[in-house]
Design a protein around this motif. Structure first.
Motif, short mmCIF file in Angstrom:
data_model
loop_
_atom_site.label_atom_id
_atom_site.label_comp_id
_atom_site.label_asym_id
_atom_site.label_seq_id
_atom_site.Cartn_x
_atom_site.Cartn_y
_atom_site.Cartn_z
N THR A 198 0.80 -1.23 0.00
CA THR A 198 0.00 0.00 0.00
C THR A 198 0.83 1.28 0.00
N ALA A 239 -6.72 -4.38 8.16
CA ALA A 239 -7.83 -3.84 7.35
C ALA A 239 -7.77 -2.32 7.27
N ARG A 240 -7.41 -1.67 8.36
CA ARG A 240 -7.33 -0.20 8.34
C ARG A 240 -6.41 0.28 7.23
N LEU A 250 -5.27 -1.56 4.48
CA LEU A 250 -5.70 -2.01 3.16
C LEU A 250 -6.89 -1.20 2.65
N ILE A 251 -7.83 -0.93 3.52
CA ILE A 251 -9.02 -0.18 3.12
C ILE A 251 -8.66 1.28 2.83
N ARG A 252 -7.84 1.87 3.68
CA ARG A 252 -7.43 3.26 3.46
C ARG A 252 -6.72 3.43 2.12
N GLY A 270 -7.22 1.43 -0.44
CA GLY A 270 -8.04 0.88 -1.51
C GLY A 270 -7.37 -0.32 -2.18
N SER A 271 -6.60 -1.06 -1.42
CA SER A 271 -5.84 -2.20 -1.94
C SER A 271 -6.72 -3.45 -1.97
N ARG A 272 -7.70 -3.45 -2.86
CA ARG A 272 -8.69 -4.52 -2.90
C ARG A 272 -8.09 -5.87 -3.23
N TYR A 319 -7.36 -7.86 -0.12
CA TYR A 319 -8.40 -8.16 0.86
C TYR A 319 -8.47 -9.65 1.17
N LEU A 345 -7.47 -10.61 4.59
CA LEU A 345 -8.47 -10.43 5.65
C LEU A 345 -9.39 -11.65 5.72
N ASP A 401 -4.87 -4.34 -9.43
CA ASP A 401 -5.90 -3.99 -8.45
C ASP A 401 -7.27 -4.18 -9.07
#
Length: 183
Positions: A66, A114-115, A117-119, A121-123, A126, A129, A181
């Motif tokens: 990320t 998750a904080r 990866l989500i911030r 946008g590294s889908r 996921y 997770l 991505d």
């Protein structure tokens, strides 16, 4: 970085728990694990040793995936402390508190991961997770089966944990290097 405390703790687990397991098998000492000795040994290999290495890897890799800083300092130390507390609890605490402490580690690690990866946008990452969530389920099945809380073999949880670890080990290099991505 996440690998530092967790790789060190995994190595220390190997150094101290192999002799502890031998002592437990021989009936020497006062330790009374929260589950039968052979099952405790398998649990510590899968959910103690391997999961420490996995969390260390994921927290380190997420920074590379990320470009964002993952947990460090006090939050990372608290996570490492929670993991260590889980290992100790399984040796000295009654089954329910030991299970609850042990089961807390992977969800907390998942939230920290998750904080980031989500911030970012590294889908495409996921999947990590999902693997952590399934490892929590496998760990819970092991505890529930060992204590008779569910009518399942505790080996189901151990086997599921091993399968998930193998999937992660074979999947990460392929997935994170070659797939773009997801949009």
């Amino acid at each position: 970085l996440g690998f530092r405390p967790f790789y060190l703790l995994a190595a220390l687990l190997a150094v101290f728990f192999v002799p502890a397991w031998i002592l437990l098998l021989s009936g020497v000492g006062q330790l009374t694990p929260a589950m039968p000795v052979l099952l405790w040994h398998g649990h510590e290999l899968v959910f103690g040793f391997a999961c420490a290495v996995i969390v260390g890897f994921l927290l380190t890799a997420a920074k590379n995936w990320t470009g964002l800083q993952t947990s460090f300092g006090a939050p990372l130390a608290a996570l490492a402390g929670l993991r260590l507390l889980g290992r100790i609890a399984l040796l000295v605490a009654p089954p329910l508190p030991a299970a609850l402490i042990d089961l807390a580690f992977l969800p907390v690690a998942g939230v920290l991961l998750a904080r980031v990866l989500i911030r970012a946008g590294s889908r495409r990452n996921y999947f990590a997770l999902a693997i952590l969530a399934l490892l929590v389920l496998a760990n819970a099945l092991t505890h529930a089966g060992a204590q008779g809380w569910l009518a399942v073999s505790p080996l189901l949880g151990l086997h599921l944990g091993i399968a998930l670890i193998l999937m992660l080990v074979t999947y990460v290099p392929q997935f994170s290097m070659w797939l773009p991505d997801l949009v």
